[in-house]
Design a protein around this motif. Structure first.
Motif, PDB file in Angstrom:
ATOM      1  N   UNK A  65      -7.019   6.178 -11.865  1.00 55.18           N
ATOM      2  CA  UNK A  65      -5.867   5.293 -11.655  1.00 55.18           C
ATOM      3  C   UNK A  65      -5.417   5.277 -10.198  1.00 55.18           C
ATOM      4  N   UNK A  66      -6.250   5.846  -9.314  1.00 55.89           N
ATOM      5  CA  UNK A  66      -5.976   5.854  -7.880  1.00 55.89           C
ATOM      6  C   UNK A  66      -6.942   4.882  -7.194  1.00 55.89           C
ATOM      7  N   UNK A  67      -6.423   4.072  -6.262  1.00 58.46           N
ATOM      8  CA  UNK A  67      -7.259   3.127  -5.518  1.00 58.46           C
ATOM      9  C   UNK A  67      -7.921   3.849  -4.360  1.00 58.46           C
ATOM     10  N   UNK A  68      -9.215   3.609  -4.195  1.00 57.74           N
ATOM     11  CA  UNK A  68      -9.962   4.234  -3.101  1.00 57.74           C
ATOM     12  C   UNK A  68     -10.535   3.145  -2.203  1.00 57.74           C
ATOM     13  N   UNK A  69     -10.169   3.188  -0.924  1.00 57.33           N
ATOM     14  CA  UNK A  69     -10.660   2.207   0.047  1.00 57.33           C
ATOM     15  C   UNK A  69      -9.785   0.963   0.097  1.00 57.33           C
ATOM     16  N   UNK A  70      -9.949   0.211   1.185  1.00 59.48           N
ATOM     17  CA  UNK A  70      -9.229  -1.056   1.323  1.00 59.48           C
ATOM     18  C   UNK A  70      -7.778  -0.896   1.720  1.00 59.48           C
ATOM     19  N   UNK A  71      -7.032  -1.981   1.569  1.00 63.94           N
ATOM     20  CA  UNK A  71      -5.636  -2.018   2.008  1.00 63.94           C
ATOM     21  C   UNK A  71      -4.759  -1.009   1.283  1.00 63.94           C
ATOM     22  N   UNK A  72      -5.069  -0.741   0.032  1.00 59.82           N
ATOM     23  CA  UNK A  72      -4.186   0.067  -0.809  1.00 59.82           C
ATOM     24  C   UNK A  72      -4.768   1.452  -1.076  1.00 59.82           C
ATOM     25  N   UNK A  73      -5.584   1.912  -0.161  1.00 61.46           N
ATOM     26  CA  UNK A  73      -6.255   3.204  -0.315  1.00 61.46           C
ATOM     27  C   UNK A  73      -5.242   4.313  -0.604  1.00 61.46           C
ATOM     28  N   UNK A  74      -5.511   5.074  -1.659  1.00 59.29           N
ATOM     29  CA  UNK A  74      -4.664   6.208  -2.008  1.00 59.29           C
ATOM     30  C   UNK A  74      -3.499   5.869  -2.914  1.00 59.29           C
ATOM     31  N   UNK A  75      -3.256   4.591  -3.135  1.00 63.90           N
ATOM     32  CA  UNK A  75      -2.128   4.194  -3.981  1.00 63.90           C
ATOM     33  C   UNK A  75      -2.468   4.394  -5.456  1.00 63.90           C
ATOM     34  N   UNK A  76      -1.472   4.784  -6.216  1.00 56.79           N
ATOM     35  CA  UNK A  76      -1.629   4.823  -7.662  1.00 56.79           C
ATOM     36  C   UNK A  76      -1.383   3.412  -8.193  1.00 56.79           C
ATOM     37  N   UNK A  77      -2.228   2.965  -9.122  1.00 53.94           N
ATOM     38  CA  UNK A  77      -2.105   1.608  -9.648  1.00 53.94           C
ATOM     39  C   UNK A  77      -0.682   1.309 -10.109  1.00 53.94           C
ATOM     40  N   UNK A  78      -0.099   2.214 -10.872  1.00 53.90           N
ATOM     41  CA  UNK A  78       1.243   1.978 -11.415  1.00 53.90           C
ATOM     42  C   UNK A  78       2.254   1.756 -10.294  1.00 53.90           C
ATOM     43  N   UNK A  79       2.190   2.597  -9.262  1.00 52.50           N
ATOM     44  CA  UNK A  79       3.145   2.478  -8.157  1.00 52.50           C
ATOM     45  C   UNK A  79       2.956   1.174  -7.387  1.00 52.50           C
ATOM     46  N   UNK A  80       1.687   0.771  -7.180  1.00 52.67           N
ATOM     47  CA  UNK A  80       1.422  -0.479  -6.470  1.00 52.67           C
ATOM     48  C   UNK A  80       1.996  -1.661  -7.236  1.00 52.67           C
ATOM     49  N   UNK A  81       1.764  -1.693  -8.546  1.00 49.50           N
ATOM     50  CA  UNK A  81       2.247  -2.820  -9.339  1.00 49.50           C
ATOM     51  C   UNK A  81       3.762  -2.790  -9.510  1.00 49.50           C
ATOM     52  N   UNK A  82       4.319  -1.611  -9.525  1.00 48.56           N
ATOM     53  CA  UNK A  82       5.777  -1.501  -9.565  1.00 48.56           C
ATOM     54  C   UNK A  82       6.391  -2.102  -8.298  1.00 48.56           C
ATOM     55  N   UNK A  83       5.728  -1.859  -7.162  1.00 49.48           N
ATOM     56  CA  UNK A  83       6.201  -2.406  -5.890  1.00 49.48           C
ATOM     57  C   UNK A  83       5.995  -3.919  -5.812  1.00 49.48           C
ATOM     58  N   UNK A  84       4.852  -4.389  -6.302  1.00 44.18           N
ATOM     59  CA  UNK A  84       4.440  -5.772  -6.042  1.00 44.18           C
ATOM     60  C   UNK A  84       4.918  -6.779  -7.086  1.00 44.18           C
ATOM     61  N   UNK A  85       5.319  -6.341  -8.260  1.00 42.52           N
ATOM     62  CA  UNK A  85       5.606  -7.298  -9.326  1.00 42.52           C
ATOM     63  C   UNK A  85       6.824  -8.157  -9.004  1.00 42.52           C
ATOM     64  N   UNK A  86       6.835  -9.339  -9.585  1.00 39.71           N
ATOM     65  CA  UNK A  86       7.986 -10.239  -9.470  1.00 39.71           C
ATOM     66  C   UNK A  86       8.862 -10.038 -10.693  1.00 39.71           C
ATOM     67  N   UNK A  87      10.069  -9.501 -10.521  1.00 47.74           N
ATOM     68  CA  UNK A  87      10.918  -9.221 -11.694  1.00 47.74           C
ATOM     69  C   UNK A  87      11.068 -10.447 -12.603  1.00 47.74           C
ATOM     70  N   UNK A  88      10.948 -10.241 -13.881  1.00 48.81           N
ATOM     71  CA  UNK A  88      10.998 -11.353 -14.829  1.00 48.81           C
ATOM     72  C   UNK A  88      12.354 -12.050 -14.794  1.00 48.81           C
ATOM     73  N   UNK A  89      13.401 -11.268 -14.489  1.00 51.40           N
ATOM     74  CA  UNK A  89      14.743 -11.884 -14.447  1.00 51.40           C
ATOM     75  C   UNK A  89      14.894 -12.837 -13.261  1.00 51.40           C
ATOM     76  N   UNK A  90      13.966 -12.799 -12.303  1.00 51.56           N
ATOM     77  CA  UNK A  90      13.987 -13.762 -11.188  1.00 51.56           C
ATOM     78  C   UNK A  90      13.384 -15.114 -11.566  1.00 51.56           C
ATOM     79  N   UNK A  91      12.504 -15.109 -12.557  1.00 51.38           N
ATOM     80  CA  UNK A  91      11.642 -16.272 -12.772  1.00 51.38           C
ATOM     81  C   UNK A  91      12.415 -17.572 -12.970  1.00 51.38           C
ATOM     82  N   UNK A  92      13.434 -17.549 -13.821  1.00 51.99           N
ATOM     83  CA  UNK A  92      14.163 -18.805 -14.070  1.00 51.99           C
ATOM     84  C   UNK A  92      14.805 -19.324 -12.795  1.00 51.99           C
TER      85      UNK A  92
END
Length: 345
Positions: A65-92
């Motif tokens: 569950x850890x990214x190796x290489x590239x822009x997000x090297x060393x990031x945990x998938x969960x933490x990356x997606x927690x940072x990058x997601x668009x909150x659903x309450x924003x959508x409307x």
């Protein structure tokens, strides 16, 4: 295919999708600014990504569950997606802002709950992300909405693309566009392989486009020249502001340049033509022709000293030069006279 009254496909200018992704950097006001910037740049649509860290992965610390290489090297998938997601309450709010500005907005859902949520917002279309192309249940769920589908093919082989297309069609999808994609972030231009679009078009009898992760606009413009009807490109307000995707995203002026140059490439394709265009007719008189370049008297024999192929094009064509040389002048001719058939025999 049509999304929000905009026709897409052969004969129509390329449909430009500005991918916001996580470049809002967790600020809804910045997200709204991004929509405004996309509209100002001339993009046809803004695309969101609808997921949470929990709907796209799990919070696990193991090595896989850890990214190796590239822009997000060393990031945990969960933490990356927690940072990058668009909150659903924003959508409307974002959908409403886009409607006010007159730009289309839709999203990539990453699980069935996201599809249901986007349906509640009356999303006009759906995008299947490259990594979800093998999630056939998700594709069937989206296809069942009856909305237009755009599917990216990064990392997929031909058989996997076929499975996705058949799944979508089998679940009721009628409007499908496939986007060739190289899922490298960023993608070197040498690995873009945009000639793949022609193979997909032929294999699946559908329109094609490009989801472009290269660092400039040249690959996208070239793709339009090869028949891409959709171009998707990540964008941000300023790369210097940072963010999960900022390093391979276009800024506003670059996005505008993308729109303008893709439209220019589309207009330049035209159709096969071997008749002088309106622009050419103005210059046709400057082609080469035969001219008298030395005075000659009636009855004298033309030599290469008397006649040459030069510009402009008011004389007879240069292909008659051998006919003129060695013939006899039928009248006195001055230097600078365009040759006519009646001037020699």
């Amino acid at each position: 295919m049509q999304i929000a009254n905009r026709k897409i496909g052969k004969g129509h200018k390329p449909y430009i999708i500005a991918e916001m992704s996580g470049n809002h950097n967790g600020d809804i006001n910045r997200a709204i600014e991004l929509i405004e910037a996309a509209k100002d740049a001339g993009a046809d649509a803004v695309k969101l990504q609808t997921y949470t860290a929990d709907t796209i992965t799990i919070n696990h610390d193991s090595e896989e569950f850890i990214i190796h290489g590239g822009l997000w090297d060393g990031s945990k998938l969960y933490d990356l997606y927690e940072q990058a997601h668009t909150p659903w309450e924003w959508h409307k709010t974002l959908f409403d802002e886009a409607a006010k500005l007159g730009i289309t907005i839709f999203s990539s859902p990453f699980d069935p709950t996201a599809v249901d949520f986007l349906e509640s917002l009356n999303a006009p279309a759906y995008k299947i992300a490259s990594f979800e192309l093998i999630d056939l249940p998700l594709i069937r769920k989206v296809a069942a909405t009856g909305k237009p589908m755009i599917m990216s093919t990064g990392n997929a082989n031909l058989a996997e693309i076929e499975e996705a297309v058949l799944a979508a069609k089998g679940a009721g999808a009628e409007d499908i566009i496939l986007l060739h994609c190289t899922s490298g972030y960023p993608t070197p231009a040498s690995q873009a392989n945009i000639s793949t679009m022609a193979v997909m078009r032929e294999a699946f009898d559908c329109d094609v486009g490009l989801s472009d992760h290269t660092l400039d606009i040249g690959v996208s413009v070239a793709a339009v020249a090869l028949g891409a009807c959709v171009i998707e490109k990540h964008f941000t307000l300023a790369r210097a502001d940072g963010g999960p995707d900022s390093a391979f995203s276009l800024e506003k002026e670059e996005l505008k340049s993308l729109v303008d140059n893709c439209e220019m490439a589309f207009e330049a394709i035209g159709k096969p033509n071997f008749i002088s265009t309106e622009a050419e007719l103005k210059t046709k008189c400057h082609r080469r022709s035969l001219y008298v370049v030395k005075d000659i008297q009636k009855g004298d024999t033309f030599t290469s000293e008397h006649v040459r192929s030069i510009r402009p094009g008011n004389g007879i064509p240069p292909k008659y030069l051998d006919d003129v040389i060695g013939s006899v002048a039928t009248e006195d001719l001055k230097f600078g006279t365009p040759m006519r058939f009646e001037y020699f025999k």
